[in-house]
Design an enzyme around this catalytic site. Structure first.
Site, short mmCIF file in Angstrom:
data_model
loop_
_atom_site.label_atom_id
_atom_site.label_comp_id
_atom_site.label_asym_id
_atom_site.label_seq_id
_atom_site.Cartn_x
_atom_site.Cartn_y
_atom_site.Cartn_z
CD GLU A 78 -2.93 1.10 0.84
OE1 GLU A 78 -3.47 -0.09 0.26
OE2 GLU A 78 -3.66 2.27 0.34
CG ASP A 79 1.28 3.00 3.19
OD1 ASP A 79 0.46 3.64 2.58
OD2 ASP A 79 1.03 2.83 4.38
#
Ligand code: MN
Length: 516
Positions: A78-79
């Site tokens: 996700e990041d």
């Protein structure tokens, strides 16, 4: 500045010290720390403070190397733009599936209280694939809740705090993870309800000294009484009620803290359940029990599997104290719930359901009533898998023969069959046996809903009333009072609860309009 949790801390607390497990966790630790190296948290700390802490929580809760690794890696997709395929190549398909599961859950956002049921539903559906995904998500949330003071936007802070109280803590509770539940609640409480938090803390402070004195004296007296009865093998500990849980109870008691007896409880852990029952006798002979406060969750575990004996006794100084009795294994399970089973390797073996799956989890936790407890009145009271044979014997001996038979019937008819979960249009989860129909669903929600039902829609489509519901179905009951429960409904219904209500409705109608 908070330091990144060192790898050795994690390895030290993880249950398995096998070389392959240590290697996997080490690789995941290094990979994740590298992937996040240019990112920072709101606090200004390196991002890895978060991911390594989540890995540590999972290790501490006794989870396996795959889950700890996935916890360390949980934000890399996700990041940090890591590809799921890369995770699979380096850490295997199991870790990839766990990381992807957590990433998918991350897409859910809490949009005010009215949306929470839908989020809960999505969480629940994701859980069916692997309970471990949910546990990683809970630990992720615990660290985020503990660092909430750094979130600059006050609305966001409040949203995260409320979401923690309304969604995550109840899930931890359903999984029997009571330590985690309390930690989540107490981390979120000051940010969700700051005024109530201050008020609760103030009230507690005033009572603290008195409570501690009472506890100390009772502890000393009880140790002596137990020793006199030759019970020497036990340990005692103090259980402090969580601040949020105290607040909820204060609300129910008009903020009168003198009416709350379990702010501090004395917990005694014995080697065997038999010792606990002996100790209960000793306690009641010495102190007068408060009527209605004796709870035998050992013979009749709570729906989430919790087992202990609770009693509250008058301590002779104008106050009362709760005493909890349990065995060591019950203690482990009461603290860590499902995680205490996940740490055992042997669970993996044999033809048993895949470890971490909902079906697997149900061996230990019936996981019923994920919505509201009161909406499944026919659900069983306890879980048979965790009730040892001798406790059943004991409960048979201690209860009226009729009651005991009924108890065993409930166990047989409901427990050993598989369950499905269907949803109300509002997202409440209704737990039903396999092959249940819309009729069972309606009566599980409320007898009035069943009695006034005319038709049903499943996932938006009108269906016949004998349609078998499937896991995840959303069921809408269409009513047209006064309604028409019939013989046919009785034959269609699968649950005893529905059949019982239909029979009652038919009998009432016969009385009202006698046949000529
Ligand atoms: Mn995270």
């Amino acid at each position: 500045m908070t330091k990144i949790r060192p790898l050795k801390d994690i390895i030290e607390v993880m249950p398995s010290k096998e070389a392959a497990d240590v290697e996997l966790v080490t690789k995941a630790y290094e990979f994740a720390t590298e992937a996040h190296k240019d990112q920072k948290r709101y606090s200004g700390d390196p991002y890895s403070v978060h991911t390594t802490e989540v890995g540590y929580y999972l290790a501490e809760a006794g989870l396996d190397a795959q889950t700890i690794s996935a916890g360390l890696l949980h934000d890399t997709v996700e990041d940090a733009g890591v590809k799921p395929m890369d995770i699979e190549e380096k850490f295997g398909p199991e870790v990839r599936a766990l990381v992807e599961g957590v990433t998918k859950l991350g897409a859910l956002r809490y949009r005010g209280l009215e949306r929470h049921t839908e989020s809960l539903r999505n969480l629940f559906a994701a859980t069916a694939k692997d309970i471990r995904v949910l546990i990683i998500k809970l630990m992720d949330r615990l660290h985020n809740a503990r660092t909430l003071e750094h979130v600059p936007n006050p609305e966001k802070r409040e949203r995260i705090a409320l979401e923690t109280l309304e969604i995550y803590a109840p899930i931890a509770d359903r999984l029997g993870m009571s330590v985690l539940k309390q930690e989540l609640e107490d981390a979120a409480f000051p940010h969700a309800y700051p005024d109530d938090y201050d008020k609760t803390r103030e009230l507690l402070k005033e009572r603290r000294h008195e409570n501690e004195k009472r506890l100390e004296k009772t502890e000393k007296d009880l140790k002596r009484e137990l020793a006199e009865a030759n019970l020497r093998d036990f340990r005692m500990e103090t259980r402090m009620k969580g601040l949020y849980s105290l607040f909820r109870k204060l609300e129910r008691k008009d903020w009168d803290i003198t009416k709350i007896y379990d702010i501090i409880a004395l917990r005694v852990v014995f080697p065997s359940a038999a010792d606990c029952y002996v100790a209960l006798g000793i306690i009641h002979a010495q102190w007068r029990p408060v009527p209605g406060k004796i709870k035998d969750y050992m013979a009749f575990p709570k729906p989430n599997g919790y087992q202990s004996i609770h009693t509250t006794v008058y301590t002779g100084d104008g106050g009362a104290l709760e005493i909890q009795l349990r065995t060591e294994s019950q203690h482990q399970e009461a603290q860590f719930g499902i995680a205490s089973h996940l740490s055992y390797k042997e669970v993996q073996e044999g033809a048993a359901p895949r470890r971490g799956s909902l079906e697997w989890a149900r061996q230990f936790f019936p996981l019923r009533g994920w919505g509201k407890e009161e909406i499944s009145p026919d659900a069983p009271e306890s879980k048979p898998e965790s009730v040892p044979e001798w406790v059943k014997e004991l409960s048979r001996a201690h209860h009226a023969p009729g009651a005991s038979e009924e108890y065993m019937d409930t166990l047989k008819s409901d427990f050993f069959s598989r369950r499905i979960f269907a949803f109300t249009p509002k997202g409440d989860v209704i737990d039903l046996p396999v092959a249940a129909t819309p009729i069972d669903f309606a009566y599980a929600v409320h007898s009035d809903l069943g009695n006034t039902m005319s038709s049903a829609r499943v996932n938006g489509k009108m269906v016949a009333l004998d349609t078998e519901l499937r896991n995840g179905d959303m069921v809408e009951i269409v009513t047209r009072p006064p309604g028409k429960p019939s013989r046919k409904w009785h034959d269609i219904a699968k649950t005893n609860m529905a059949k019982k209500h239909i029979r009652a409705a038919l009998a009432a109608r016969d009385r009202a309009e006698p046949k000529r």
